[in-house]
Every structure is written in structure tokens, then in C-alpha cells.
Design an enzyme around this catalytic site. Structure first.
Site, mmCIF file in Angstrom:
data_model
loop_
_atom_site.group_PDB
_atom_site.id
_atom_site.type_symbol
_atom_site.label_atom_id
_atom_site.label_comp_id
_atom_site.label_asym_id
_atom_site.label_seq_id
_atom_site.Cartn_x
_atom_site.Cartn_y
_atom_site.Cartn_z
ATOM 1 N N GLU A 74 0.862 -1.188 0.000
ATOM 2 C CA GLU A 74 0.000 0.000 0.000
ATOM 3 C C GLU A 74 0.898 1.236 0.000
ATOM 4 O O GLU A 74 0.473 2.316 0.368
ATOM 5 C CB GLU A 74 -0.960 -0.014 1.179
ATOM 6 C CG GLU A 74 -0.321 -0.241 2.530
ATOM 7 C CD GLU A 74 -1.327 -0.151 3.663
ATOM 8 O OE1 GLU A 74 -1.889 0.938 3.844
ATOM 9 O OE2 GLU A 74 -1.537 -1.151 4.362
ATOM 10 N N CYS A 106 -3.427 -3.494 4.220
ATOM 11 C CA CYS A 106 -2.497 -4.520 4.723
ATOM 12 C C CYS A 106 -2.872 -5.928 4.248
ATOM 13 O O CYS A 106 -2.143 -6.882 4.515
ATOM 14 C CB CYS A 106 -2.447 -4.498 6.249
ATOM 15 S SG CYS A 106 -2.055 -2.886 6.921
ATOM 16 N N THR A 149 3.648 3.985 15.973
ATOM 17 C CA THR A 149 3.320 2.693 15.347
ATOM 18 C C THR A 149 3.770 2.642 13.883
ATOM 19 O O THR A 149 3.204 1.924 13.076
ATOM 20 C CB THR A 149 1.800 2.383 15.437
ATOM 21 O OG1 THR A 149 1.072 3.294 14.593
ATOM 22 C CG2 THR A 149 1.284 2.504 16.847
ATOM 23 N N SER A 199 -10.350 2.195 13.914
ATOM 24 C CA SER A 199 -9.549 1.159 13.246
ATOM 25 C C SER A 199 -9.368 -0.055 14.156
ATOM 26 O O SER A 199 -9.404 -1.198 13.701
ATOM 27 C CB SER A 199 -8.193 1.716 12.793
ATOM 28 O OG SER A 199 -7.311 1.909 13.885
ATOM 29 N N HIS A 232 -2.162 -10.103 12.360
ATOM 30 C CA HIS A 232 -1.641 -8.850 11.815
ATOM 31 C C HIS A 232 -1.253 -7.985 13.022
ATOM 32 O O HIS A 232 -2.050 -7.844 13.956
ATOM 33 C CB HIS A 232 -2.732 -8.181 10.967
ATOM 34 C CG HIS A 232 -2.383 -6.789 10.561
ATOM 35 N ND1 HIS A 232 -1.300 -6.519 9.753
ATOM 36 C CD2 HIS A 232 -2.933 -5.592 10.867
ATOM 37 C CE1 HIS A 232 -1.219 -5.214 9.575
ATOM 38 N NE2 HIS A 232 -2.195 -4.627 10.241
ATOM 39 N N LYS A 241 -5.037 -7.775 22.146
ATOM 40 C CA LYS A 241 -6.497 -7.542 22.069
ATOM 41 C C LYS A 241 -7.133 -8.579 21.143
ATOM 42 O O LYS A 241 -8.228 -9.088 21.393
ATOM 43 C CB LYS A 241 -6.790 -6.135 21.513
ATOM 44 C CG LYS A 241 -6.428 -4.975 22.427
ATOM 45 C CD LYS A 241 -6.772 -3.654 21.723
ATOM 46 C CE LYS A 241 -6.095 -2.449 22.331
ATOM 47 N NZ LYS A 241 -6.806 -1.833 23.433
ATOM 48 N N ASN A 277 5.254 -1.494 12.513
ATOM 49 C CA ASN A 277 4.238 -1.945 11.556
ATOM 50 C C ASN A 277 4.841 -2.006 10.155
ATOM 51 O O ASN A 277 5.563 -1.097 9.737
ATOM 52 C CB ASN A 277 3.029 -0.994 11.571
ATOM 53 C CG ASN A 277 1.804 -1.614 10.897
ATOM 54 O OD1 ASN A 277 1.872 -2.715 10.340
ATOM 55 N ND2 ASN A 277 0.687 -0.909 10.942
ATOM 56 N N SER A 310 -7.275 -2.606 6.292
ATOM 57 C CA SER A 310 -8.277 -1.566 6.536
ATOM 58 C C SER A 310 -9.120 -1.346 5.293
ATOM 59 O O SER A 310 -8.712 -1.661 4.185
ATOM 60 C CB SER A 310 -7.579 -0.260 6.928
ATOM 61 O OG SER A 310 -7.015 -0.398 8.202
HETATM 62 N N1 CAA Z 1 1.847 3.117 30.745
HETATM 63 C C1 CAA Z 1 1.262 2.011 30.237
HETATM 64 N N2 CAA Z 1 0.180 2.063 29.424
HETATM 65 C C2 CAA Z 1 -0.298 3.268 29.078
HETATM 66 C C3 CAA Z 1 0.253 4.464 29.585
HETATM 67 C C4 CAA Z 1 1.384 4.359 30.446
HETATM 68 N N3 CAA Z 1 2.008 5.441 30.928
HETATM 69 N N4 CAA Z 1 -0.450 5.497 29.070
HETATM 70 C C5 CAA Z 1 -1.425 4.966 28.287
HETATM 71 N N5 CAA Z 1 -1.340 3.621 28.280
HETATM 72 C C6 CAA Z 1 -2.166 2.671 27.527
HETATM 73 C C7 CAA Z 1 -3.639 2.998 27.470
HETATM 74 O O1 CAA Z 1 -4.281 2.573 28.662
HETATM 75 C C8 CAA Z 1 -4.052 2.205 26.251
HETATM 76 O O2 CAA Z 1 -4.198 0.829 26.601
HETATM 77 P P1 CAA Z 1 -5.440 -0.039 26.064
HETATM 78 O O3 CAA Z 1 -5.386 0.022 24.542
HETATM 79 O O4 CAA Z 1 -5.196 -1.399 26.595
HETATM 80 O O5 CAA Z 1 -6.676 0.608 26.561
HETATM 81 C C9 CAA Z 1 -2.842 2.285 25.337
HETATM 82 O O6 CAA Z 1 -1.762 2.745 26.153
HETATM 83 C C10 CAA Z 1 -3.027 3.233 24.137
HETATM 84 O O7 CAA Z 1 -3.290 4.504 24.625
HETATM 85 P P2 CAA Z 1 -4.519 5.373 24.071
HETATM 86 O O8 CAA Z 1 -5.806 4.628 24.264
HETATM 87 O O9 CAA Z 1 -4.378 6.728 24.683
HETATM 88 O O10 CAA Z 1 -4.343 5.437 22.524
HETATM 89 P P3 CAA Z 1 -3.363 6.325 21.620
HETATM 90 O O11 CAA Z 1 -3.822 7.732 21.547
HETATM 91 O O12 CAA Z 1 -1.959 6.059 21.986
HETATM 92 O O13 CAA Z 1 -3.650 5.681 20.179
HETATM 93 C C11 CAA Z 1 -3.770 4.058 18.463
HETATM 94 C C12 CAA Z 1 -3.498 4.300 19.955
HETATM 95 C C13 CAA Z 1 -5.209 4.441 18.133
HETATM 96 C C14 CAA Z 1 -3.582 2.587 18.189
HETATM 97 C C15 CAA Z 1 -2.771 4.921 17.638
HETATM 98 O O14 CAA Z 1 -1.469 4.510 17.898
HETATM 99 C C16 CAA Z 1 -3.016 4.826 16.146
HETATM 100 O O15 CAA Z 1 -3.860 5.529 15.590
HETATM 101 N N6 CAA Z 1 -2.253 3.932 15.440
HETATM 102 C C17 CAA Z 1 -2.409 3.744 13.991
HETATM 103 C C18 CAA Z 1 -3.655 2.952 13.656
HETATM 104 C C19 CAA Z 1 -3.549 1.489 14.013
HETATM 105 O O16 CAA Z 1 -2.487 0.929 14.126
HETATM 106 N N7 CAA Z 1 -4.729 0.834 14.180
HETATM 107 C C20 CAA Z 1 -4.757 -0.586 14.451
HETATM 108 C C21 CAA Z 1 -5.931 -1.273 13.813
HETATM 109 S S1 CAA Z 1 -5.988 -0.926 12.057
HETATM 110 C C22 CAA Z 1 -4.847 -1.998 11.367
HETATM 111 O O17 CAA Z 1 -4.414 -2.926 12.000
HETATM 112 C C23 CAA Z 1 -4.346 -1.727 9.969
HETATM 113 C C24 CAA Z 1 -3.000 -1.100 10.079
HETATM 114 O O18 CAA Z 1 -1.973 -1.808 10.039
HETATM 115 C C25 CAA Z 1 -2.907 0.329 10.228
#
Ligand code: CAA
Length: 394
Positions: A74, A106, A149, A199, A232, A241, A277, A310
Site C-alpha cells: 500500500e 495490509c 506505530t 480502526s 496482523h 487484544k 508496523n 483496513s
Molecule cells: N503506561 C502504560 N500504558 C499506558 C500508559 C502508560 N504510561 N499510558 C497509556 N497507556 C495505555 C492505554 O491505557 C491504552 O491501553 P489499552 O489500549 O489497553 O486501553 C494504550 O496505552 C493506548 O493509549 P490510548 O488509548 O491513549 O491510545 P493512543 O492515543 O496512543 O492511540 C492508536 C493508539 C489508536 C492505536 C494509535 O497509535 C493509532 O492511531 N495507530 C495507527 C492505527 C492502528 O495501528 N490501528 C490498528 C488497527 S488498524 C490496522 O491494523 C491496519 C493497520 O496496520 C494500520
């Protein structure tokens, strides 16, 4: 199989310090430790060629034996000319070869792989092998939630009638698709745009749909339990998860599912923790990591595979680890390309990312400035006066 990875990486403790975030957020919260960053002379073509040359050489397969060459990506380098065509030339494949690229986020590499095993199983391959190369550069805007990521790399898979690592099961999979806007890369953007929380939900919904469909087919055929499952891996925590969701469908409580994670999933996450990733290549990097750490102990046992793209499309399928895979995996030394990489400073990382949008317009005649000695293999130099991409082997 073989990996192709960039020569540089960023350690996420450095990113955390620069972004004012606790390192534990990235490491425990997301399960991210290092991310590979492509240099100015690296792109999906050079990474793909590196992985494919290594796969051919380590399996002792000659380019003439390849009857199909498919790339999943992609991170296209051209709207028309596929990465597979560059590979065809740089690998010296036969003109009598079906060559094409597949895009579905992906999932593109998996679509190519499933097509390849069906091509072989149908008899159309007539003894020839397929080369499936998954190659991508995962980029999100600087300072966005997706930034930790990112990653880059390629995995080349040689698919043959008598596989030496894993025998994939043909026609025994569960599919799932839905039209969603969870992650996209508009034509005028280098970086991906993403609705992060959506996502994650779409991934889990797709896993549930695909795994339930797989279970129906598998129960009809009296399938044996899966000893391990590779998912993945957009970031390590997502695999956790995913595993909780999948084992929940099997009837396990969250605590019971978590208790199986270490044995059933963790060995598949070693490489992605160092690379990040790699979109189309992510599932296959997980499989490579699993085979690298325990192929010998898994001979004869089944491994589940979950691919998510996605947009969205997903498939849950399985394979059986081949007899002799342990010794063969040891001879492949799958982790070797990760050994010789340079850790970037934050300034170097940001400078590389800022130069990304210009890379496709840079003239090949300009000198590519890099303080990392290029590894043996192809380098992307830039474009010529007709805007054709120019590569040179070093
Ligand atoms: N110590 C330990 N853990 C902590 C922490 C700390 N100090 N602070 C926060 N955390 C934890 C949170 O509790 C959370 O845990 P859970 O998911 O278990 O609830 C985790 O860290 C993530 O924190 P946030 O919920 O605040 O999320 P974020 O703002 O960091 O965003 C994300 C996370 C949405 C995945 C972001 O990184 C993102 O947009 N990534 C790109 C999209 C992606 O990868 N999506 C995955 C599915 S889509 C797919 O798989 C296709 C692809 O390849 C893209």
C-alpha cells in the site's frame, strides 16, 4: 521466507522523551519498542528486492523456477507500474512469468498469497513456484497518535508444492469484508490518515467475523486445535487484544485467554518489536518470528493466521508446520537482517521524515547524502528526466 529491513531504526524511548510521553505508554501501552525508518535510498522496491534475493538464495531456488511474482503493497511508487515489475527486472526472473501487484491496504499480500496457493493447488503452476513479496513503509504524521506505530520492511515468501516451512491449507479459510473508513492514504499524501479507535474496533470486528467463518469450515473438516496463532500486528498490544477476542469466541474468559497469550502468541512478536508496523508484511513477519524462535518444536502442528486490511478485508486461515522445518528455519537465519542497523537520533529521524515528500521528485543526478554506508543491494537514486525511477546495485 526472508526479511528485508531498512538500515536505520528509532528507539521508542527516544521518541517518548522527545514527545514528552512516558516510555511505558509506548512499551507497555502499545507494545512498541523500535521502529525501522527507511533512508533516502530505500523504498518498497529496494526492501522488496533485498527480501526476495535472500529468499531465493537461501532456498536455493533459481529465478527461472518462478512462474508468478506478486507484490502486496500500500506504498506504491507509481500509479501504473507495479513494484512487482521492478522486482521482475532486478531479480532477473523469466519473461514467462505472471507479474502483478495487489492493493487492499495490509491485506494485499495475503490476497497474493492465497491466489498463489490456489494457483499451485489447481495445477496451473505446472511445477513452478510463486514469489509473493509484501513490502511497505508505514508512515503517520509527526506528533500524531499513530507516530509510535510506524515501521518499514518487506517479507518475501516462496510458495511451492512441497513447502519446507509451513503447508498452508487450501480452501479452508474464513473471510470478512465491510466498506469502512478506518484508515486511508489519499493519493496526494505520503502519510496515512487514520481514525485510530475506529480502526481498532474494525480490526476486532473483522477478526470475529473471519474467525467465526473459519470455525464453521474447520469444524466441518474436523480441524485440529491451533497450537499458535499469528495476527496482523500494527503494534504489539493489538495482537493481545486480538487474541483475547478470538479465544473469547472459543469460550475462554479474558483471564483464561490472557493466560494462553505467552505460549500461543508471544513468540510471533519478536521481529515486529524491532521493526514496527510493516502493513502487508506484518502477518508474515509474525510468522517468521514464530518460526525463528520455535519451528522445531512445532513440526506437524497447526498455526492459525489472521490477516487484516483496513477499508476493510480480512481472512483467517491456517497451515501446518512442515517436518524438518526446525533445521531449515535455523539454516535460513531469519533474524539476520535485523542485526546490522544504526540507531537514529531524533534530529536524524525528523530530517528523514521531512525529506520523504520530496523523494519521488528528487533527481537521480543529485547526490544522495547519507551517513550510513549502503548495504549490498539496490539503492533508490531518484528520478531521471522522464520521471522514471532509477536504481543502482552496490
Ligand atoms: N503506561 C502504560 N500504558 C499506558 C500508559 C502508560 N504510561 N499510558 C497509556 N497507556 C495505555 C492505554 O491505557 C491504552 O491501553 P489499552 O489500549 O489497553 O486501553 C494504550 O496505552 C493506548 O493509549 P490510548 O488509548 O491513549 O491510545 P493512543 O492515543 O496512543 O492511540 C492508536 C493508539 C489508536 C492505536 C494509535 O497509535 C493509532 O492511531 N495507530 C495507527 C492505527 C492502528 O495501528 N490501528 C490498528 C488497527 S488498524 C490496522 O491494523 C491496519 C493497520 O496496520 C494500520
Amino acid at each position: 521466507m526472508a526479511l528485508g529491513v531498512p538500515q536505520r531504526y528509532l528507539d521508542l524511548t527516544d521518541l517518548a522523551t522527545a514527545r514528552g510521553v512516558e516510555a511505558s505508554k509506548y512499551q507497555q501501552g502499545l507494545g512498541c519498542f523500535q521502529m525501522a525508518i527507511a533512508g533516502p535510498d530505500e523504498d518498497p522496491v529496494t526492501l522488496g528486492v533485498r527480501s526476495a534475493r535472500r529468499a531465493l538464495a537461501s532456498a536455493g531456488v533459481s529465478p527461472d523456477e518462478i512462474g508468478m511474482c506478486v507484490t502486496g503493497t500500500e506504498t506504491a511508487v507509481d500509479h501504473a507500474k507495479p513494484v512487482a515489475a521492478f522486482l521482475h527486472g532486478m531479480l532477473g526472473l523469466s519473461p514467462r512469468c505472471r507479474v502483478f501487484e495487489i492493493k487492499h491496504a495490509c491485506f494485499g499480500g495475503t490476497a497474493g498469497l492465497l491466489g498463489a496457493i490456489e494457483w499451485i493447488a489447481s495445477g496451473a503452476a505446472r511445477g513452478r513456484a510463486a514469489l509473493v513479496v509484501c513490502t511497505d513503509i508505514a508512515r503517520y504524521p509527526l506528533r500524531s497518535a499513530g507516530e509510535p506505530t510506524q515501521g518499514a520492511g518487506a517479507v518475501a515468501l516462496l510458495v511451492r508444492e512441497k513447502p519446507r516451512l509451513v503447508e498452508l491449507e487450501v480452501g479452508r479459510s474464513g473471510s470478512y469484508a465491510r466498506d469502512v473508513w478506518d484508515f486511508w492514504r489519499p493519493l496526494h499524501h505520503k502519510d496515512a490518515l487514520v481514525d485510530g479507535p475506529l480502526s481498532v474496533q474494525c480490526y476486532l470486528d473483522a477478526l470475529s467475523g473471519a474467525y467465526r467463518a473459519f470455525r464453521v469450515v474447520d469444524e466441518e473438516e474436523d480441524g485440529e486445535p491451533l497450537a499458535r496463532t499469528c495476527y496482523h500486528v500494527p503494534y504489539g498490544k493489538m495482537a493481545r487484544k486480538a487474541h483475547r477476542t478470538r479465544r473469547g469466541i472459543d469460550g475462554l474468559s479474558e483471564a483464561e485467554a490472557d493466560a494462553t497469550f505467552r505460549a500461543e502468541v508471544e513468540p510471533s512478536l519478536g521481529f515486529s518489536a524491532q521493526v514496527g508496523n510493516v502493513y502487508t508484511a506484518s502477518l508474515y513477519m509474525a510468522l517468521a518470528s514464530l518460526l525463528h524462535s520455535e519451528a522445531g518444536g512445532l513440526e506437524g502442528r497447526r498455526v492459525g493466521l489472521f490477516s487484516y486490511g483496513s477499508g476493510c478485508a480480512a481472512e483467517f486461515f491456517a497451515g501446518r508446520v512442515s517436518a524438518g522445518a526446525g533445521a531449515f528455519a535455523r539454516s535460513l537465519d531469519l533474524g539476520a537482517p535485523l542485526a546490522d542497523r544504526r540507531r537514529l537520533t531524533m534530529d536524524e529521524y525528523e530530517a528523514l521524515r521531512q525529506a520523504d515528500p520530496l523523494a519521488d521528485r528528487r533527481l537521480a543526478s543529485e547526490e544522495v547524502r547519507t551517513n550510513v554506508a549502503p548495504a549490498a543491494g539496490p539503492r533508490y537514486l531518484g528520478i531521471d528526466a522522464q520521471e522514471r525511477r532509477v536504481y543502482r546495485d552496490v
